[in-house]
Design a protein around this motif. Structure first.
Motif, PDB file in Angstrom:
ATOM      1  N   VAL A 254      47.292  14.575  41.239  1.00 35.53           N
ATOM      2  CA  VAL A 254      47.918  15.189  40.066  1.00 35.53           C
ATOM      3  C   VAL A 254      46.859  15.867  39.204  1.00 35.53           C
ATOM      4  N   VAL A 255      45.719  15.221  39.024  1.00 35.43           N
ATOM      5  CA  VAL A 255      44.626  15.820  38.255  1.00 35.43           C
ATOM      6  C   VAL A 255      44.195  17.139  38.875  1.00 35.43           C
TER       7      VAL A 255
ATOM      8  N   LEU B  40      42.308  17.039  29.974  1.00 37.46           N
ATOM      9  CA  LEU B  40      42.186  16.579  31.355  1.00 37.46           C
ATOM     10  C   LEU B  40      41.567  17.667  32.227  1.00 37.46           C
ATOM     11  N   ALA B  41      42.024  18.899  32.052  1.00 33.72           N
ATOM     12  CA  ALA B  41      41.469  20.008  32.818  1.00 33.72           C
ATOM     13  C   ALA B  41      40.008  20.243  32.463  1.00 33.72           C
ATOM     14  N   VAL B  42      39.685  20.115  31.182  1.00 30.41           N
ATOM     15  CA  VAL B  42      38.300  20.276  30.755  1.00 30.41           C
ATOM     16  C   VAL B  42      37.419  19.217  31.420  1.00 30.41           C
ATOM     17  N   ALA B  43      37.891  17.978  31.445  1.00 27.64           N
ATOM     18  CA  ALA B  43      37.133  16.901  32.083  1.00 27.64           C
ATOM     19  C   ALA B  43      36.873  17.217  33.548  1.00 27.64           C
ATOM     20  N   TRP B  44      37.878  17.795  34.204  1.00 27.95           N
ATOM     21  CA  TRP B  44      37.722  18.161  35.620  1.00 27.95           C
ATOM     22  C   TRP B  44      36.650  19.226  35.790  1.00 27.95           C
ATOM     23  N   TYR B  45      36.730  20.308  35.009  1.00 22.69           N
ATOM     24  CA  TYR B  45      35.798  21.413  35.186  1.00 22.69           C
ATOM     25  C   TYR B  45      34.369  21.057  34.825  1.00 22.69           C
ATOM     26  N   HIS B  46      34.191  20.028  34.002  1.00 21.60           N
ATOM     27  CA  HIS B  46      32.842  19.651  33.599  1.00 21.60           C
ATOM     28  C   HIS B  46      32.354  18.381  34.300  1.00 21.60           C
ATOM     29  N   SER B  47      33.005  17.997  35.380  1.00 24.32           N
ATOM     30  CA  SER B  47      32.617  16.775  36.066  1.00 24.32           C
ATOM     31  C   SER B  47      32.047  17.025  37.455  1.00 24.32           C
TER      32      SER B  47
END
Length: 213
Positions: A161-162, A204-211
């Motif tokens: 889902v993420v 949540l999307a920001v966390a993904w792009y910066h991880s």
């Protein structure tokens, strides 16, 4: 820090200049009013930070940012706009923007720029740790590293889902991709946000792009 302000509304530009000029560590080195103007003035002035609107009749800010970052990957671009829209934010993050602020949060502008200069990203006034951008080939080594750290507490289904949310899909599209109901998608997103201590799907999307690593 040297700041270039680009906004098609002259009143907004002048207000930004006035607000920023009272800060001891900020120097407004130029003002523009369109995307092409931003590209030309960035090349000419080489500011530390470009503070730019998204939608401008003479040429949009996202296109300008893409051109500037292609020529200057180190450029620090912060979008300041009235459009707090997930699609704009996702596109800005994918391009490599360092921040996305809404114009109502005037008091947050100077602190946000300082955060960007210190190496973090800013989303609507909230500082977020800036690590590497999402590398090409998600699901390879970078994807495994991401899963092992930031999203380690999620189930396999929650992680899927993420990934879908990070692709910019709305709930109906996530449901179609993953063969589940929209209600189930909403439940998963609520559980994911609770586990990660986030407030909304944009964070949540920001966390993904910066991880990614």
């Amino acid at each position: 820090m040297k700041v270039l302000v680009v906004d098609d509304d002259a009143l907004v530009s002048q207000s930004l200049v006035t607000i920023l000029s009272v800060e001891a560590d900020v120097e407004v080195v130029g003002v523009g009013n369109s995307g092409p103007d931003a590209v030309a003035k960035y090349d000419q002035l080489r500011p530390d930070v470009l503070l730019m609107d998204v939608q401008m009749p003479g040429g949009d800010g996202l296109t300008a940012a893409e051109q500037i970052l292609a020529a200057h990957p180190e450029a620090r671009i912060v979008f300041l706009t009235t459009f707090s829209d997930d699609d704009y934010i996702f596109r800005a993050l994918k391009l490599g923007a360092r921040g996305y602020l809404v114009k109502q949060d005037i008091a947050q502008i100077a602190p946000a720029l300082r955060g960007v200069m210190a190496g973090v990203s800013v989303l609507e006034g909230h500082l977020l740790e800036r690590t590497a951008k999402l590398a090409p080939g998600a699901g390879t080594g970078a994807g495994r590293s991401r899963r092992a750290t930031v999203f380690a507490s999620l189930t396999d289904r929650e992680y899927e889902v993420v990934e879908a949310v990070a692709d910019g899909l709305v709930n109906a599209e996530v449901a179609e991709r993953l063969f589940m109901s929209e209600g189930t998608v909403r439940n998963h997103i609520s559980a994911i946000l609770a586990k990660l201590g986030l407030r909304n799907r944009t964070q949540l999307a920001v966390a993904w792009y910066h991880s990614g690593n």
